[in-house]
Design a protein around this motif. Structure first.
Motif, PDB file in Angstrom:
ATOM      1  N   MET A   1      37.346  44.299  44.006  1.00 48.91           N
ATOM      2  CA  MET A   1      36.902  43.104  44.736  1.00 48.91           C
ATOM      3  C   MET A   1      36.357  43.520  46.090  1.00 48.91           C
ATOM      4  N   GLU A   2      35.161  43.099  46.422  1.00 50.56           N
ATOM      5  CA  GLU A   2      34.572  43.413  47.701  1.00 50.56           C
ATOM      6  C   GLU A   2      34.085  42.139  48.356  1.00 50.56           C
ATOM      7  N   GLY A   3      34.179  42.091  49.659  1.00 52.44           N
ATOM      8  CA  GLY A   3      33.638  40.965  50.389  1.00 52.44           C
ATOM      9  C   GLY A   3      32.258  41.300  50.884  1.00 52.44           C
ATOM     10  N   ALA A   4      31.343  40.352  50.850  1.00 47.95           N
ATOM     11  CA  ALA A   4      29.989  40.573  51.355  1.00 47.95           C
ATOM     12  C   ALA A   4      29.939  40.110  52.791  1.00 47.95           C
ATOM     13  N   ILE A   5      29.983  41.056  53.720  1.00 49.62           N
ATOM     14  CA  ILE A   5      29.933  40.691  55.130  1.00 49.62           C
ATOM     15  C   ILE A   5      28.769  41.412  55.773  1.00 49.62           C
ATOM     16  N   ASP A  44      47.072  47.542  44.646  1.00 47.37           N
ATOM     17  CA  ASP A  44      47.206  46.222  44.034  1.00 47.37           C
ATOM     18  C   ASP A  44      46.121  45.288  44.567  1.00 47.37           C
ATOM     19  N   GLU A  45      45.272  44.793  43.675  1.00 44.27           N
ATOM     20  CA  GLU A  45      44.144  43.947  44.102  1.00 44.27           C
ATOM     21  C   GLU A  45      44.616  42.639  44.721  1.00 44.27           C
ATOM     22  N   THR A  46      45.627  42.025  44.139  1.00 41.79           N
ATOM     23  CA  THR A  46      46.103  40.739  44.654  1.00 41.79           C
ATOM     24  C   THR A  46      46.646  40.891  46.070  1.00 41.79           C
TER      25      THR A  46
END
Length: 309
Positions: A1-5, A44-46
């Motif tokens: 999971m990556e955030g687009a910032i 852990d992704e969560t």
């Protein structure tokens, strides 16, 4: 999971391993607060995503999550590919992820108020004695400790090295410990060998770790001059310190240093440490943000340069 910032073109990019709690989370918070774009990593992704959300709720928007298990080669490769595609470089790598290499006899996640009261009035030596009494050293735990703390960290460094070299001021900070100092090795010949970084090689470090595990299995730790309590953790930090010095000599264009955060109140210490995670993280971040062209191949304690011995 990556955030687009969005990132300013000259923004510094940092990766923090083991960033979802404790010292790692506070390192992420302090770096982001200093204007660094932070990639918080965790197995852990969560939990990792929740940690990023917590920081963003505190107003730190330049933080994103990427999954990383430092003992898993494909996981490391995915992170390297992401960083290359997203940023094309890496300015700061903080290797914080580690395990103690023992079996806990108590719940390490117990941070209830009663656990804090338990240590009031205890000095550092008494706290360590208590911690030693509630863990048990086993061969399997010791082997896992070395695979995580030494080899896992080393493999992350090797994978991200080209990205650090693409930075104009690449830095590696290996979170170390006073338990990684050479004075804990009671074999004088080995101690001198590990301190002779001009001759020391990675292959020799592999041999040292193999010998340690063989001596552990044979019940010969004390006889062979190894530390007895938390032995795998201590040996993993001793060898990581040595590897850091080898790396600093090999790559003078980088800043490669080791930082002892102190005896911190975290899950790893079963909340026995007198320092807060914020205080421990500050000792690491200070090294990560040293002025350009500063010291390399050094050990820092309480944010100040100190001997490896």
């Amino acid at each position: 999971m990556e955030g687009a910032i969005p990132n300013p073109p000259n923004a510094r990019i940092a990766v923090v391993t083991g960033g979802n709690k404790g010292i790692g989370l506070e390192v992420c918070r302090q770096l982001a607060g200093a204007g660094v774009t932070v990639v918080l990593t965790a197995r852990d992704e969560t939990r990792g995503a929740a940690a990023v959300e917590k920081l963003r709720e505190a107003g730190l928007s330049d933080v994103m999550f990427h999954q990383l298990d430092i003992t898993d080669a494909p996981s490391i490769a995915r992170l390297a590919d992401f960083l290359k595609a997203r940023f094309g470089k890496l300015d700061i790598l903080i290797n914080n992820a580690a395990i103690v290499g023992v079996e806990y006899l108590l719940d390490p996640f117990d941070s209830s108020p009663t656990s804090e009261e338990k240590f009031s009035g205890m000095d550092k030596r008494q706290r360590i004695e208590w911690l030693t009494s509630v863990v048990r050293g086993t061969y399997d735990a010791a082997r896992e400790g070395l695979q995580t703390n030494y080899y896992g960290t080393k493999h992350v460094i090797e994978a991200l090295l080209p990205l650090l070299q693409a930075s104009s001021d690449g830095r590696i900070v290996n979170v170390s410990s006073e338990w990684g100092l050479l004075r804990l090795i009671n074999n004088e010949e080995l101690k001198q060998e590990l301190n002779d970084v001009e001759k020391l090689t990675e292959a020799r470090l592999d041999e040292v770790l193999d010998t340690f595990l063989n001596d552990f299995k044979a019940g010969e730790l004390e006889a062979r001059g190894w530390p007895e309590h938390f032995s795998a953790y201590k040996v993993s930090k001793v060898t990581m310190n040595a590897y850091s010095r080898i790396l600093a000599r090999r790559h003078p264009e980088l800043r490669v240093n080791c930082a002892h955060p102190g005896y911190v109140n975290t899950d790893m210490t079963i909340h026995s440490g007198p320092l807060t995670p914020e205080e421990g993280a500050a000792n690491v971040v200070k090294v990560a943000l040293l002025p350009e062209a500063g010291v390399t191949g050094a050990f820092f304690e309480d944010g100040e340069e100190a001997p490896f011995v």
